[in-house]
Design a protein around this motif. Structure first.
Motif, short mmCIF file in Angstrom:
data_model
loop_
_atom_site.label_atom_id
_atom_site.label_comp_id
_atom_site.label_asym_id
_atom_site.label_seq_id
_atom_site.Cartn_x
_atom_site.Cartn_y
_atom_site.Cartn_z
N GLY A 161 0.83 -1.19 0.00
CA GLY A 161 0.00 0.00 0.00
C GLY A 161 0.87 1.24 0.00
N ASN A 179 -3.29 -9.03 3.08
CA ASN A 179 -4.39 -8.17 2.69
C ASN A 179 -5.26 -7.75 3.87
OD1 ASN A 179 -3.53 -8.50 0.02
ND2 ASN A 179 -4.88 -10.25 -0.31
N THR A 211 -4.81 2.78 8.12
CA THR A 211 -5.73 3.91 8.30
C THR A 211 -4.98 5.09 8.87
OG1 THR A 211 -6.36 3.15 10.52
CG2 THR A 211 -7.71 2.36 8.67
N ALA A 256 -4.47 4.82 0.18
CA ALA A 256 -5.38 4.55 -0.93
C ALA A 256 -6.46 3.56 -0.52
CB ALA A 256 -4.60 4.03 -2.13
N ASN A 257 -6.13 2.64 0.41
CA ASN A 257 -7.06 1.61 0.82
C ASN A 257 -7.01 1.43 2.33
OD1 ASN A 257 -7.88 0.35 -1.94
ND2 ASN A 257 -5.65 0.42 -2.00
N THR A 315 -6.77 -1.32 3.88
CA THR A 315 -5.82 -2.41 4.18
C THR A 315 -4.79 -2.47 3.07
OG1 THR A 315 -7.03 -4.13 2.98
CG2 THR A 315 -7.65 -3.78 5.30
N VAL A 334 -3.11 -4.38 -0.05
CA VAL A 334 -3.78 -5.13 -1.11
C VAL A 334 -2.75 -5.85 -1.97
CG1 VAL A 334 -5.76 -3.56 -1.19
CG2 VAL A 334 -3.79 -3.15 -2.68
#
Length: 259
Positions: A76, A169, A174, A183-184, A186, A188
């Motif tokens: 990430g 994953n 956060t 971007a996410n 968790t 990925v």
């Protein structure tokens, strides 16, 4: 790695049934048999002269399989659009990093830099437990157990799971604050390894123990396939002869039937 001398080159002995027989294991002295030690997990047993590789965990030998695809590590990115504000937090897995103007001994504190790139660099140092303890980050901070970090560009921190596989994953990513963004939620892209790639041949039986151990395996040699122990997926001579063709360095193993 260790070269193994043989009193009778080209010959080795093993049990093939209830009686002890002498079986020709090596076809030739080139490439010369060479060994290297690898980990074996508790409660794992392997016969002598088994064709093996590393299981998906990377922490234990296992019988190699015909089908194999490498796993990949989840990853990430964290982008800093500014230097950050005191008490902004960045959570990676179960570890929380807190931005501070002046870190103390408290674990997880990260110094706010003069630029976004400097704050990002201080976070990377904290994740690794690298240079700058007590100045760039809290001195009681320990290396992150699950991820590594790198600078992907000025103010951008790349986060990568230490272990390949889909489990990565689930690592949470956060943040709080107005100048940081993942971007996410968790990491990925983690993919599980399929099967086990052949990298060597056990030199002796691996006995089932209640603790992890390290054992020697051959990483080089010219072997008679009929004298080796194979996973059932290697069910033809052609499959066995091709078993080590894509093996990683320094494996240098040839499989040839005896004439």
């Amino acid at each position: 790695m260790t070269s193994i001398p043989f009193a009778q080159p080209g010959m080795a002995a093993r049990d093939v049934s209830d009686t002890f027989t002498s079986a020709e294991i090596f076809n030739a002295a080139i490439p010369h048999p060479v060994t290297e030690h690898f980990p074996v997990a508790a409660d794992v047993a392997l016969p002598a002269f088994s064709v093996v590789g590393l299981a998906a965990s990377g922490l234990s030998l296992a019988l190699a399989t015909l089908a194999y695809a490498p796993g990949s590590r989840a990853s990430g990115r964290l982008v800093f659009s500014g230097v950050g504000t005191a008490d902004d937090t960045i959570t990676i897995g179960a570890t929380v990093y807190t931005l501070k103007a002046a870190p103390t001994t408290v674990a997880g504190q990260v110094k706010i830099g003069a630029t976004a790139a400097e704050t990002a660099s201080n976070l990377i140092a904290a994740i690794h437990g690298g240079a700058g303890a007590g100045a760039a980050y809290g001195s009681q901070t320990v290396p992150h157990p699950d991820v590594t970090a790198q600078s992907d560009a000025a103010g951008i921190v790349g986060i990568v799971a230490k272990q390949a596989g889909s489990a990565g994953n689930a690592i949470a990513t956060t943040e709080t604050g107005s100048v940081t963004a993942f971007a996410n939620a968790t990491l990925v892209g983690g993919v599980d390894q399929i099967g086990v790639q052949a990298i060597g041949v056990t030199t002796a039986p691996v006995l089932d123990t209640n603790a992890a151990q390290r054992v020697a395996i051959y990483r080089a040699g010219n072997f008679n396939p009929d004298a080796l122990n194979w996973d059932a997926s290697f069910d033809t001579d052609a499959k066995r002869e091709a078993a080590f063709r894509s093996a990683p360095s320094p494996t240098n193993i040839l499989i040839r039937k005896r004439l």
